[in-house]
Design a protein around this motif. Structure first.
Motif, PDB file in Angstrom:
ATOM      1  N   HIS A 142      -6.923  -5.579   3.134  1.00  0.00           N
ATOM      2  CA  HIS A 142      -6.500  -5.255   1.775  1.00  0.00           C
ATOM      3  C   HIS A 142      -7.537  -5.690   0.740  1.00  0.00           C
ATOM      4  CE1 HIS A 142      -3.727  -4.115  -1.337  1.00  0.00           C
ATOM      5  NE2 HIS A 142      -3.902  -5.285  -1.915  1.00  0.00           N
ATOM      6  N   SER A 177     -12.529  -0.094  -1.162  1.00  0.00           N
ATOM      7  CA  SER A 177     -11.975   1.141  -0.602  1.00  0.00           C
ATOM      8  C   SER A 177     -13.051   2.008   0.043  1.00  0.00           C
ATOM      9  CB  SER A 177     -11.231   1.925  -1.683  1.00  0.00           C
ATOM     10  OG  SER A 177     -12.074   2.206  -2.773  1.00  0.00           O
ATOM     11  N   SER A 180     -13.261   0.930   3.606  1.00  0.00           N
ATOM     12  CA  SER A 180     -12.116   1.477   4.338  1.00  0.00           C
ATOM     13  C   SER A 180     -12.322   2.959   4.627  1.00  0.00           C
ATOM     14  CB  SER A 180     -10.825   1.279   3.536  1.00  0.00           C
ATOM     15  OG  SER A 180     -10.517  -0.081   3.435  1.00  0.00           O
ATOM     16  N   LEU A 189      -6.299   9.822   2.626  1.00  0.00           N
ATOM     17  CA  LEU A 189      -5.734   8.742   1.800  1.00  0.00           C
ATOM     18  C   LEU A 189      -6.832   7.819   1.278  1.00  0.00           C
ATOM     19  CD1 LEU A 189      -2.525   7.879   3.837  1.00  0.00           C
ATOM     20  CD2 LEU A 189      -2.666   9.085   1.646  1.00  0.00           C
ATOM     21  N   GLN A 190      -7.850   7.579   2.104  1.00  0.00           N
ATOM     22  CA  GLN A 190      -8.943   6.711   1.663  1.00  0.00           C
ATOM     23  C   GLN A 190      -9.800   7.380   0.588  1.00  0.00           C
ATOM     24  OE1 GLN A 190      -9.045   3.528   2.217  1.00  0.00           O
ATOM     25  NE2 GLN A 190      -7.187   3.967   3.359  1.00  0.00           N
ATOM     26  N   PHE A 223      -5.583   9.594   7.378  1.00  0.00           N
ATOM     27  CA  PHE A 223      -6.050   8.318   6.834  1.00  0.00           C
ATOM     28  C   PHE A 223      -7.312   8.518   5.989  1.00  0.00           C
ATOM     29  CE2 PHE A 223      -4.098   5.825  10.624  1.00  0.00           C
ATOM     30  CZ  PHE A 223      -2.843   5.919  10.046  1.00  0.00           C
ATOM     31  N   LEU A 261       1.167   4.321  -2.756  1.00  0.00           N
ATOM     32  CA  LEU A 261       1.118   5.752  -2.456  1.00  0.00           C
ATOM     33  C   LEU A 261       2.320   6.508  -3.016  1.00  0.00           C
ATOM     34  CD1 LEU A 261      -0.094   5.737   1.260  1.00  0.00           C
ATOM     35  CD2 LEU A 261      -1.418   6.346  -0.772  1.00  0.00           C
ATOM     36  N   TYR A 299       0.831  -1.201   0.000  1.00  0.00           N
ATOM     37  CA  TYR A 299       0.000   0.000   0.000  1.00  0.00           C
ATOM     38  C   TYR A 299       0.868   1.255   0.000  1.00  0.00           C
ATOM     39  CZ  TYR A 299      -3.348   3.553   1.376  1.00  0.00           C
ATOM     40  OH  TYR A 299      -4.101   4.693   1.417  1.00  0.00           O
ATOM     41  N   ASN A 324      -8.033   6.696  -2.461  1.00  0.00           N
ATOM     42  CA  ASN A 324      -8.247   5.319  -2.906  1.00  0.00           C
ATOM     43  C   ASN A 324      -9.585   5.151  -3.616  1.00  0.00           C
ATOM     44  OD1 ASN A 324      -5.814   4.533  -1.893  1.00  0.00           O
ATOM     45  ND2 ASN A 324      -6.633   3.428  -0.149  1.00  0.00           N
ATOM     46  N   SER A 374      -8.626   2.207  -6.114  1.00  0.00           N
ATOM     47  CA  SER A 374      -7.642   1.310  -5.505  1.00  0.00           C
ATOM     48  C   SER A 374      -8.311   0.408  -4.473  1.00  0.00           C
ATOM     49  CB  SER A 374      -6.551   2.120  -4.812  1.00  0.00           C
ATOM     50  OG  SER A 374      -5.908   2.955  -5.740  1.00  0.00           O
ATOM     51  N   CYS A 377      -6.822  -0.175   2.269  1.00  0.00           N
ATOM     52  CA  CYS A 377      -5.541   0.390   2.693  1.00  0.00           C
ATOM     53  C   CYS A 377      -4.619  -0.573   3.433  1.00  0.00           C
ATOM     54  CB  CYS A 377      -5.803   1.591   3.591  1.00  0.00           C
ATOM     55  SG  CYS A 377      -6.677   1.157   5.108  1.00  0.00           S
ATOM     56  N   CYS A 392      -4.965  -1.269   6.354  1.00  0.00           N
ATOM     57  CA  CYS A 392      -4.829  -0.614   7.654  1.00  0.00           C
ATOM     58  C   CYS A 392      -4.933  -1.586   8.817  1.00  0.00           C
ATOM     59  CB  CYS A 392      -5.894   0.463   7.818  1.00  0.00           C
ATOM     60  SG  CYS A 392      -5.757   1.803   6.624  1.00  0.00           S
TER      61      CYS A 392
END
Length: 188
Positions: A102, A106, A109, A82-83, A79, A34, A30, A86, A91, A94, A96
């Protein structure tokens, strides 16, 4: 009520740290996605895991209140950003919470990160608010409602994750079985 919410936030941060540590390869993937360079990817992963662990322990043990809660809010806010990225790029999750995470969509997440972000904001506000500022009753009701919502959302997302993983396993097994049948047909 603040202690209950702090416990939920700390537990989720600690679970995230443990999941990343146990699934370091997935989390490293991940980080690569990024754009984190290979030479600092391991250090970045260890830094994130360490930060989550330290913040979880600080919140749980009520060390450096409200600073630890505000730091957790900043981290979980990052976070969420970033999500959102995604979701926009299509994508995968994450990672996380490790390898299981995974395989999540997304959007799930993002929902989970948003809930944790809201919980950390409420925790930070409740630990830094003056009792006379909003009144004890309003703060307690807000914290209690957030704690309940965080728990329900965590349960719902856990159930959703279980369903997604179970469906993924069934689909992979079915695909493998079909491939075996096709291979047998070609060999016959």
């Amino acid at each position: 009520m603040t202690a209950l919410l702090a416990g939920f936030v700390a537990a989720l941060l600690l679970l995230a740290a443990i999941g990343k540590a146990a699934g370091l390869d997935e989390f490293g993937g991940y980080l690569a996605q990024l754009g984190i360079p290979r030479r600092i990817r391991s250090a970045t992963g260890i830094a994130v895991i360490s930060l989550e662990t330290v913040l979880a322990l600080a919140i749980m043990l009520r060390i450096a209140e409200p600073l630890s809660a505000w730091a957790a809010a900043v981290l979980t806010g990052a976070f969420v950003i970033l999500q959102i990225r995604n979701v926009a790029t299509g994508s995968a999750g994450c990672s996380c919470y490790g390898a299981v995470d995974h395989s999540l969509d997304s959007r799930l997440s993002l929902a989970r990160a948003s809930i944790l972000f809201i919980a950390t904001i409420v925790l930070a506000l409740s630990s830094s608010a003056s009792p006379t500022l909003l009144g004890n009753t309003l703060i307690n009701e807000l914290v209690g409602a957030t704690a309940a919502a965080t728990l329900l959302a965590a349960i719902a997302l856990s159930n959703q994750a279980t369903l997604v993983v179970a469906f993924d396993r069934k689909l992979r097994a079915r695909t493998a079985a079909v491939a075996d049948v096709q291979l047998e047909g070609e060999l016959a």
